[in-house]
Design an enzyme around this catalytic site. Structure first.
Site, PDB file in Angstrom:
ATOM      1  N   GLY A 294       0.777  -1.041   0.045  1.00 52.62           N
ATOM      2  CA  GLY A 294       0.070  -0.139   0.002  1.00 52.62           C
ATOM      3  C   GLY A 294       0.923   1.079   0.049  1.00 52.62           C
TER       4      GLY A 294
ATOM      5  N   GLU B 298       0.888  -1.381  -4.863  1.00 55.73           N
ATOM      6  CA  GLU B 298      -0.416  -0.628  -4.660  1.00 55.73           C
ATOM      7  C   GLU B 298      -1.526  -1.219  -5.509  1.00 55.73           C
ATOM      8  OE1 GLU B 298      -1.332   2.350  -2.741  1.00 55.73           O
ATOM      9  OE2 GLU B 298      -2.998   1.912  -3.614  1.00 55.73           O
ATOM     10  N   ILE B 299      -2.670  -1.286  -5.016  1.00 56.67           N
ATOM     11  CA  ILE B 299      -3.689  -1.824  -5.815  1.00 56.67           C
ATOM     12  C   ILE B 299      -4.700  -0.848  -6.777  1.00 56.67           C
ATOM     13  CG2 ILE B 299      -5.571  -1.583  -3.916  1.00 56.67           C
ATOM     14  CD1 ILE B 299      -6.507  -4.279  -4.454  1.00 56.67           C
TER      15      ILE B 299
ATOM     16  N   ASN C 292      -2.587  -7.171  -6.123  1.00 58.75           N
ATOM     17  CA  ASN C 292      -3.371  -7.217  -4.890  1.00 58.75           C
ATOM     18  C   ASN C 292      -2.716  -8.366  -3.774  1.00 58.75           C
ATOM     19  OD1 ASN C 292      -5.262  -8.044  -3.089  1.00 58.75           O
ATOM     20  ND2 ASN C 292      -6.957  -8.175  -4.620  1.00 58.75           N
TER      21      ASN C 292
ATOM     22  N   CYS D 127       1.994   1.058   5.837  1.00 59.15           N
ATOM     23  CA  CYS D 127       1.917   2.314   6.522  1.00 59.15           C
ATOM     24  C   CYS D 127       0.275   3.093   5.954  1.00 59.15           C
ATOM     25  CB  CYS D 127       2.782   3.329   5.820  1.00 59.15           C
ATOM     26  SG  CYS D 127       4.490   2.834   6.170  1.00 59.15           S
TER      27      CYS D 127
ATOM     28  N   ASP E 281      -5.806   1.438   4.989  1.00 58.06           N
ATOM     29  CA  ASP E 281      -7.174   1.662   4.939  1.00 58.06           C
ATOM     30  C   ASP E 281      -8.013   0.880   6.091  1.00 58.06           C
ATOM     31  OD1 ASP E 281      -9.855   2.070   4.400  1.00 58.06           O
ATOM     32  OD2 ASP E 281      -9.743   1.189   2.122  1.00 58.06           O
TER      33      ASP E 281
ATOM     34  N   THR F 232       6.019   9.702   4.494  1.00 62.51           N
ATOM     35  CA  THR F 232       4.799   9.293   3.570  1.00 62.51           C
ATOM     36  C   THR F 232       3.902  10.371   3.444  1.00 62.51           C
ATOM     37  OG1 THR F 232       3.352   8.460   5.668  1.00 62.51           O
ATOM     38  CG2 THR F 232       5.125   6.910   4.502  1.00 62.51           C
ATOM     39  N   GLU F 233       3.412  10.489   2.342  1.00 63.89           N
ATOM     40  CA  GLU F 233       2.221  11.334   1.797  1.00 63.89           C
ATOM     41  C   GLU F 233       1.264  11.446   3.079  1.00 63.89           C
ATOM     42  OE1 GLU F 233       3.275   9.760  -0.413  1.00 63.89           O
ATOM     43  OE2 GLU F 233       4.409  11.308  -1.966  1.00 63.89           O
ATOM     44  N   GLU F 234       0.544  10.317   3.310  1.00 63.36           N
ATOM     45  CA  GLU F 234      -0.424  10.198   4.324  1.00 63.36           C
ATOM     46  C   GLU F 234       0.095  10.675   5.805  1.00 63.36           C
ATOM     47  OE1 GLU F 234      -3.258   9.087   3.323  1.00 63.36           O
ATOM     48  OE2 GLU F 234      -4.187   9.546   5.363  1.00 63.36           O
TER      49      GLU F 234
END
Lengths: 381, 284
Positions: free
Chosen positions: B94, B117-118, B150, B170, B173, B248-250
Site C-alpha cells: 500500500g 499498490e492496488i 493485490n 503504512c 485503509d 509518507t504523503e499520508e
C-alpha cells in the site's frame, strides 16, 4: 447434486495389512442423507439441519470417516451443521451422535488425530478458513489456517508413521497450502503450479497428488520448496475430480463423471486405464497398495472394486457391493443414484468454482440448493 | 533492394529508467492526444487522484499474476541492478503516492525496494515518479520500483519464502465497519503469510493514525506466535522508523491536521524459538 464419498480402510488408519475386504468401510453422501458401510452392514445416517432459506432438509455437502479397531467415526455435513456419528460393530444405529454448527458454509471435512491430542475434525469452509473442532461435547475449536478470500475446496493430511502430520488445503485460487501441525501458525510451504481451482488432494507421508480445474493432475513432494516441489504434471481431458495416492507413490485419478480409473506408477510413464463401466465417485488406496474404487451403476448399486497396485495389469471386481435399494431406505428415489445425476451435479459444483469476473459473489452461485436441484432431477427422470 | 534507412539500423537504446507498465490502466495516460505526463517528467498528483478505498477482495480487477515466483522476471523493474539482486527484499504494502518507497531506496542502498499498490492511478503516479527520479538523478533510485498487485491474494505468487528483510504497512485503509474488517491488510492469516515471506528475525513495520486500527494491529500481531514486539530502544534508533513516521504523503497529511500517529515494529521469530501449544490447550 454431488454424490460424495469417503472410503476408509483399516490399513490406512492403523498401518496394518488388510486381511479381508470385509474390513473395508465406506461412507457415501447422497442427496439429503448418508450411508455408512461398516462391518458388512449398511446404516443410514440422517439428521436434521437448518439449511438455506429455512430449508429443513438440505443436501449433504461432504463426508469423512475415520476407522479405528473398535469403531467407525463418521462426519456428515449439511450446510453449516456437522454431525459426528460413532458406529460400533454389531449395532444397527450409531451409538453416539454429536451435532454442532459452524459459522460459515462447509466445503470439506477431515478427521485428524495425533498422539496426545484429542480426536478433532478439520472443517474447511467457503470463506477460506480451516478450523478444528472437538468431536465430542463440549464444543471447542481452534483456527488452523486461513486462505484469504478464497474458499477451501479440499483438505488432506499427510499420513504415515512419522509424525507430525501436515495439513494440506487446496483452494479456489490455485494454491495448496501446507501447514505444520501442531504449529499451525507456521506456513510450511505453498505449492504453486496449478492454474485452476484445486478439485482434490490426496497425500501420503512424503508426496501428494492434486487435481485441478486446469485439467491437470500434479504430483508433488510437498516438503520441498516450490521450485522443486512439483515432480510431475499429467494433462488430462476434462476436469479431474478424484485422486488418490498410495504409500508407494502410485497415483490413481478419475475425471469428473468419468468411467475410467487412471493409474500411474511412480517410475513409468504410461497411464494404465481401467474401465469400470460406471461413474467413479471415489478412490482410495489401502496400506498395501490395493486400490478401492467406488462407482455408481444405473441399477442402484454402489460398488467397490479392488485392484492390487503392484499388479497393474488386471483388476478384480471384489465382493463388496452396497445395494442401497435393498437397504430399503425410505425417501431416496433410485433415480438419484444414476450416473447422469452425478454428472449433472458435478457440473454445477464445478461451475460454482470457476472464478467470476464482475459483480458475482461466490455465495450466490453456490446457493443454488433446494428448488433448482429438484427440478433437475425431474427433468432427468 | 533498397538500403535500410540509417534510423532503422540504429540500435534500440535500452532505457535504464523504465519500469514496466502497470496492469489495468486503460489508456488513462493520454488526454487529447497528448501524454498527461510527458516522458521523464515528474507526475502531478492532481491527474492521479483516486478514491481512497479499494476492495481487495473483489474479483473485478482481473489482475494477472505469475503462477509462481520463479516465473516472474524482476529485471525490467530494476534494469540497472545485477541479476542476483533483483528479487525484492523490502516491500511497502500500500505504497500510496510512493513517498516511503523512494526514501527507502536511498536509506537502504543495498536493499531492493518494491512498492505495491492496488489502485491503478496511484500506482501509475509512483511508476512515473520513480522513472523521473531515475532520469533526473542519474545513478540513484536504481533499487526502487512499484507494481500494481493485490497483496491480499497474490503476495506468495510473487515472493519466495524467507526472502524479505522488511515489510512496511503504512496508514492502511482502516475499513471501519465490522463487516469490512476482513479487508484489513493486517489479519491473523495474512500475518502467517507475511511470516512465510520474511526471513527469520526480519522486521514488520506498522503505522497508522487511527487508534482503533492500531489497537487491532497490536491485537492481531501480538496474538500471532511468529511475531514479537521490538523494544523501544531499537525502534527509536532505526532510521526506517523515522522515515515511516515522517516521509509518507499520508503521514504529512496527518501532521498537517494535527492528529497522532501510532506505530509498532515487530520481529519475525525463527520457527524453532516458538513453543507449540500443548495438547490440552490446543482447542479452546
Amino acid at each position: 447434486m454431488k454424490t460424495l464419498l469417503y472410503i476408509c480402510n483399516p490399513a490406512a488408519a492403523t498401518n496394518a495389512n488388510i486381511s479381508s475386504s470385509s474390513s473395508t468401510s465406506a461412507v457415501v453422501g447422497l442427496a439429503s442423507t448418508s450411508f455408512a458401510f461398516y462391518n458388512n452392514a449398511v446404516t443410514e445416517l440422517n439428521f436434521k439441519a437448518q439449511g438455506d432459506n429455512n430449508d429443513e432438509n438440505p443436501n449433504v455437502q461432504c463426508v469423512d470417516a475415520f476407522l479405528t479397531e473398535d469403531k467407525l467415526l463418521v462426519a456428515v455435513v449439511k450446510f453449516k451443521t456437522v454431525a459426528v456419528f460413532t458406529l460400533t460393530p454389531g449395532s444397527t444405529s450409531p451409538t453416539a451422535t454429536y451435532t454442532f454448527t459452524v459459522p460459515k458454509k462447509v466445503s470439506c471435512v477431515k478427521f485428524i488425530t495425533e498422539k496426545d491430542y484429542p480426536m478433532m475434525i478439520l472443517v474447511g469452509d467457503k470463506a477460506g478458513d480451516v478450523t478444528s473442532y472437538s468431536t465430542s461435547p463440549p464444543q471447542k475449536s481452534k483456527h488452523i489456517v486461513g486462505h484469504t478470500a478464497s474458499m477451501i475446496t479440499c483438505l488432506s493430511l499427510s499420513s504415515g508413521p512419522s509424525p507430525p502430520p501436515f495439513i494440506l488445503s487446496g483452494d479456489r485460487d490455485e494454491k495448496i497450502r501446507v501447514t505444520n501441525f501442531p504449529n499451525t501458525y507456521v506456513l510450511e510451504n505453498i505449492l504453486l503450479g496449478h492454474t485452476g481451482y484445486i478439485t482434490s488432494l490426496s497425500s501420503n507421508e512424503t508426496r501428494c497428488v492434486s487435481s485441478s480445474g486446469d485439467s491437470t493432475v500434479r504430483f508433488w513432494d510437498y516438503k520441498k520448496p516450490t521450485e522443486e516441489a512439483l515432480l510431475k504434471t499429467l494433462e488430462v481431458e476434462g476436469v479431474p475430480s478424484v485422486t488418490a495416492i498410495s504409500p508407494s507413490n502410485v497415483i490413481a485419478f478419475a475425471i469428473d463423471g468419468g468411467k475410467e480409473v487412471n493409474i500411474v506408477s511412480p517410475n513409468s510413464s504410461p497411464v494404465l486405464k481401467i474401465n469400470v463401466s460406471a461413474s467413479i465417485l471415489g478412490l482410495t488406496f489401502s496400506g498395501n497398495d490395493e486400490l478401492f474404487v467406488l462407482t455408481s451403476s444405473p441399477s442402484s448399486h454402489l460398488s467397490v472394486f479392488s485392484t492390487t497396485g503392484s499388479d497393474l495389469t488386471s483388476s478384480t471386481p471384489l465382493a463388496v457391493s452396497l445395494n442401497l435399494a435393498a437397504a430399503s431406505v425410505k425417501g431416496v428415489p433410485s433415480v438419484l443414484i444414476e450416473g447422469e445425476n452425478a454428472n449433472g451435479g458435478s457440473e454445477k459444483s464445478d461451475a460454482a468454482l470457476v472464478k467470476r469476473d464482475k459483480h458475482h459473489t461466490i455465495e450466490k452461485r453456490l446457493n443454488d440448493k433446494g428448488g433448482k436441484k429438484k427440478q433437475k432431477t425431474e427433468e432427468v427422470s | 533492394m533498397s538500403d535500410p534507412s540509417p534510423l532503422a539500423k540504429k540500435q534500440k537504446v535500452e532505457s535504464t529508467s523504465e519500469i514496466p507498465e502497470i496492469q489495468g490502466l486503460e489508456d488513462y495516460t493520454f488526454r487529447d492526444g497528448e501524454d498527461i505526463t510527458p516522458a521523464g517528467a515528474m507526475p502531478q498528483k492532481k491527474y492521479y487522484r483516486s478514491r481512497a478505498h479499494a476492495n481487495p477482495l473483489s474479483f473485478n480487477d482481473n489482475l494477472t499474476y505469475p503462477t509462481k515466483p520463479a516465473d516472474f522476471d524482476w529485471q525490467p523493474y530494476y534494469p540497472e541492478l545485477p541479476a542476483s539482486k533483483i528479487a525484492p527484499t523490502v516491500i511497502d504494502i500500500g505504497c500510496g503516492f510512493g513517498g516511503l518507497t523512494v526514501e527507502l531506496s536511498s536509506l537502504l542502498p543495498d536493499a531492493t525496494v518494491l512498492g505495491l499498490e492496488i489502485r491503478a492511478k496511484v500506482c501509475e503516479y509512483v511508476r512515473l515518479r520513480v522513472i523521473s527520479l531515475r532520469e533526473s538523478e542519474k545513478g540513484k533510485y536504481k533499487n526502487a520500483a512499484c507494481m500494481r498487485s493485490n497483496t491480499m491474494k497474490n503476495l506468495v505468487n510473487y515472493l519466495n519464502p524467507k526472502s524479505l528483510d522488511k515489510i512496511f504497512i503504512c496508514f492502511p485503509d482502516p475499513h471501519f465497519k465490522a463487516k469490512n474488517h476482513r479487508r484489513r491488510i493486517v489479519s491473523y492469516d495474512l500475518l502467517t503469510e507475511y511470516a512465510y515471506c520474511l526471513k527469520p528475525n526480519a522486521l514488520l513495520y506498522l503505522i497508522t493514525d487511527v487508534k482503533a486500527l492500531h489497537e487491532w494491529h497490536l491485537e492481531k500481531t501480538d496474538s500471532h506466535e511468529m511475531f514479537e514486539r521490538l523494544d523501544e530502544e531499537t525502534m527509536e534508533s532505526d532510521p526506517c522508523v523515522k522515515a515511516m513516521i515522517n516521509v509518507t504523503e499520508e503521514g504529512k497529511k496527518v501532521e498537517r491536521s494535527g492528529s497522532n500517529k501510532y506505530y509498532m515494529v515487530y520481529r519475525r521469530l525463527p520457527e524453532e524459538s516458538v513453543t507449540p501449544p500443548s495438547p490440552e490447550n490446543f482447542l479452546k
